[in-house]
Design a protein around this motif. Structure first.
Motif, PDB file in Angstrom:
ATOM      1  N   ARG A  86      -4.079  -2.377  10.304  1.00 30.24           N
ATOM      2  CA  ARG A  86      -4.433  -2.899   8.971  1.00 30.24           C
ATOM      3  C   ARG A  86      -4.189  -4.408   8.939  1.00 30.24           C
ATOM      4  O   ARG A  86      -3.083  -4.871   9.182  1.00 30.24           O
ATOM      5  CB  ARG A  86      -3.606  -2.212   7.891  1.00 30.24           C
ATOM      6  CG  ARG A  86      -4.015  -2.594   6.469  1.00 30.24           C
ATOM      7  CD  ARG A  86      -3.120  -1.897   5.459  1.00 30.24           C
ATOM      8  NE  ARG A  86      -3.501  -2.198   4.098  1.00 30.24           N
ATOM      9  CZ  ARG A  86      -4.319  -1.459   3.350  1.00 30.24           C
ATOM     10  NH1 ARG A  86      -4.839  -0.349   3.855  1.00 30.24           N
ATOM     11  NH2 ARG A  86      -4.619  -1.812   2.112  1.00 30.24           N
ATOM     12  N   ILE A 121      -0.763   4.850  -0.142  1.00 31.81           N
ATOM     13  CA  ILE A 121      -1.802   4.608   0.867  1.00 31.81           C
ATOM     14  C   ILE A 121      -1.136   4.416   2.226  1.00 31.81           C
ATOM     15  O   ILE A 121      -0.339   3.489   2.408  1.00 31.81           O
ATOM     16  CB  ILE A 121      -2.639   3.361   0.511  1.00 31.81           C
ATOM     17  CG1 ILE A 121      -3.382   3.598  -0.808  1.00 31.81           C
ATOM     18  CG2 ILE A 121      -3.618   3.031   1.632  1.00 31.81           C
ATOM     19  CD1 ILE A 121      -4.156   2.395  -1.293  1.00 31.81           C
ATOM     20  N   GLU A 142      -9.681  -0.067  -2.665  1.00 35.90           N
ATOM     21  CA  GLU A 142      -8.487   0.713  -2.993  1.00 35.90           C
ATOM     22  C   GLU A 142      -8.064   0.476  -4.441  1.00 35.90           C
ATOM     23  O   GLU A 142      -7.686   1.410  -5.158  1.00 35.90           O
ATOM     24  CB  GLU A 142      -7.363   0.365  -2.022  1.00 35.90           C
ATOM     25  CG  GLU A 142      -7.638   0.845  -0.598  1.00 35.90           C
ATOM     26  CD  GLU A 142      -6.677   0.260   0.427  1.00 35.90           C
ATOM     27  OE1 GLU A 142      -6.613   0.803   1.550  1.00 35.90           O
ATOM     28  OE2 GLU A 142      -6.011  -0.751   0.117  1.00 35.90           O
ATOM     29  N   THR A 145      -0.462   3.274   5.982  1.00 36.11           N
ATOM     30  CA  THR A 145      -0.850   2.068   6.720  1.00 36.11           C
ATOM     31  C   THR A 145      -0.504   2.231   8.191  1.00 36.11           C
ATOM     32  O   THR A 145       0.329   3.061   8.571  1.00 36.11           O
ATOM     33  CB  THR A 145      -0.116   0.830   6.174  1.00 36.11           C
ATOM     34  OG1 THR A 145       1.304   1.032   6.312  1.00 36.11           O
ATOM     35  CG2 THR A 145      -0.440   0.607   4.705  1.00 36.11           C
ATOM     36  N   PRO A 174       0.812  -1.223   0.000  1.00 33.98           N
ATOM     37  CA  PRO A 174       0.000   0.000   0.000  1.00 33.98           C
ATOM     38  C   PRO A 174       0.845   1.273   0.000  1.00 33.98           C
ATOM     39  O   PRO A 174       0.499   2.249  -0.684  1.00 33.98           O
ATOM     40  CB  PRO A 174      -0.822  -0.132   1.282  1.00 33.98           C
ATOM     41  CG  PRO A 174      -0.880  -1.601   1.550  1.00 33.98           C
ATOM     42  CD  PRO A 174       0.431  -2.142   1.078  1.00 33.98           C
ATOM     43  N   LEU A 203      -3.529  -4.678  -1.076  1.00 30.38           N
ATOM     44  CA  LEU A 203      -4.565  -3.655  -1.210  1.00 30.38           C
ATOM     45  C   LEU A 203      -5.958  -4.227  -0.960  1.00 30.38           C
ATOM     46  O   LEU A 203      -6.221  -5.402  -1.204  1.00 30.38           O
ATOM     47  CB  LEU A 203      -4.530  -3.060  -2.621  1.00 30.38           C
ATOM     48  CG  LEU A 203      -3.271  -2.292  -3.038  1.00 30.38           C
ATOM     49  CD1 LEU A 203      -3.411  -1.814  -4.484  1.00 30.38           C
ATOM     50  CD2 LEU A 203      -3.005  -1.120  -2.116  1.00 30.38           C
TER      51      LEU A 203
END
Length: 299
Positions: free
Chosen positions: A28, A22, A37, A24, A17, A33
């Protein structure tokens, strides 16, 4: 499992990610992904992408496939595989036949100093020259190198790079299954390998694809010992699934001496399958003459 859906899921799980911007944190729990996303980054609706991964969406456009390939970080081989899987629903490729033209057999015989063979998309060896038969210790027609690797050589006898070879073979068979999804002989081979080899099952589940390319191939032959060879693959024109493979040794290398010795042993025995016990002593003596061990320094 739908092939396209399964391929998308495995590729999505491998994207970092952070690499696509993205953030994190420790909470998570998704590997790679999330579906939403991928959809957002690809510019498609979440519902459409979910239907793709569930095998319910048909005929994605070239633009969608291009976007997915970019987001999932697919290389050239994986990108081509993705497009073939998406087109399967529209047009099924017929598996080509396995007839080798006489002219190709003549070319094989002209390659005298290197093992050479013709192989199809199932990794069936359709023909091989004399030195190839000596290398594998068996007749070439009827040999399937995937079956040989996983079911007969799992103790890592002939193939020095056994684990790497298994990755290459499974990746190639994945590509072949994407090109020829309705080939019953290929499906039967994959089922046989899955039943007989745990490693094959684990690698197949990863859905990796690999194109066969040139590179190092190392063998441990029972008669002449280690052979470090270079494999070169030549796609045959008008034979859509066949390749000519040539395994050459570097000039002046121990492998060149080993191949020359192997060829001589085959000639001495009168066929392509010399008996190991009868000639081991002779082989060791000749190999030592060609490459004597280094002298121990005297103090």
């Amino acid at each position: 499992m739908d092939d396209l859906a399964g391929f998308l899921r495995t590729r999505r799980s491998r994207v970092d990610p952070a690499a696509v911007g993205i953030p994190t944190d420790s909470r998570r729990r998704v590997e790679g992904l999330r579906r939403e996303e991928v959809a957002h980054l690809s510019g498609v609706s979440v519902d459409y992408y979910v239907r793709l991964e569930q095998g319910r969406a048909t005929q994605p456009s070239e633009q969608v496939l291009d976007a997915l390939a970019r987001v999932l970080g697919l290389d050239e081989t994986e990108r081509g595989h993705l497009y073939r899987l998406a087109r399967q629903r529209r047009r099924r490729a017929k598996a080509p036949g396995g007839r080798v033209r006489p002219e190709l057999l003549r070319i094989l015989d002209l390659v005298a100093d290197a093992p050479a063979l013709i192989m199809d998309h199932r990794l069936d060896v359709l023909a091989g020259n004399r030195l190839a038969g000596l290398l594998y210790g068996r007749p070439m027609p009827g040999l399937n190198t995937a079956r040989h690797l996983f079911l007969e050589e799992a103790e890592r006898g002939l193939y020095l790079d056994w684990e790497k070879c298994t990755l290459d073979v499974v990746g190639h068979l994945r590509l072949a299954a994407g090109k020829y999804p309705e080939d019953p002989r290929l499906a039967s081979l994959i089922g046989e390998l899955a039943m007989g080899s745990e490693r094959f099952r684990r690698l197949w589940a990863r859905a990796d694809v690999r194109a066969r390319t040139h590179g190092r191939k190392a063998y441990r032959h029972p008669l002449v010992g280690q052979l470090e060879l270079h494999q070169e693959n030549f796609a045959l024109p008008d034979e859509s699934s066949m390749e000519l493979l040539v395994l050459s040794a570097a000039p002046g290398s121990p492998a060149e001496d080993g191949l020359r010795l192997l060829a001589g042993l085959g000639a001495d025995s009168g066929d392509a399958h010399p008996t190991v016990n009868a000639q081991n002593a002779q082989v060791r003596e000749q190999l030592n003459d060609a490459h004597p061990p280094p002298e121990t320094p005297h103090h």
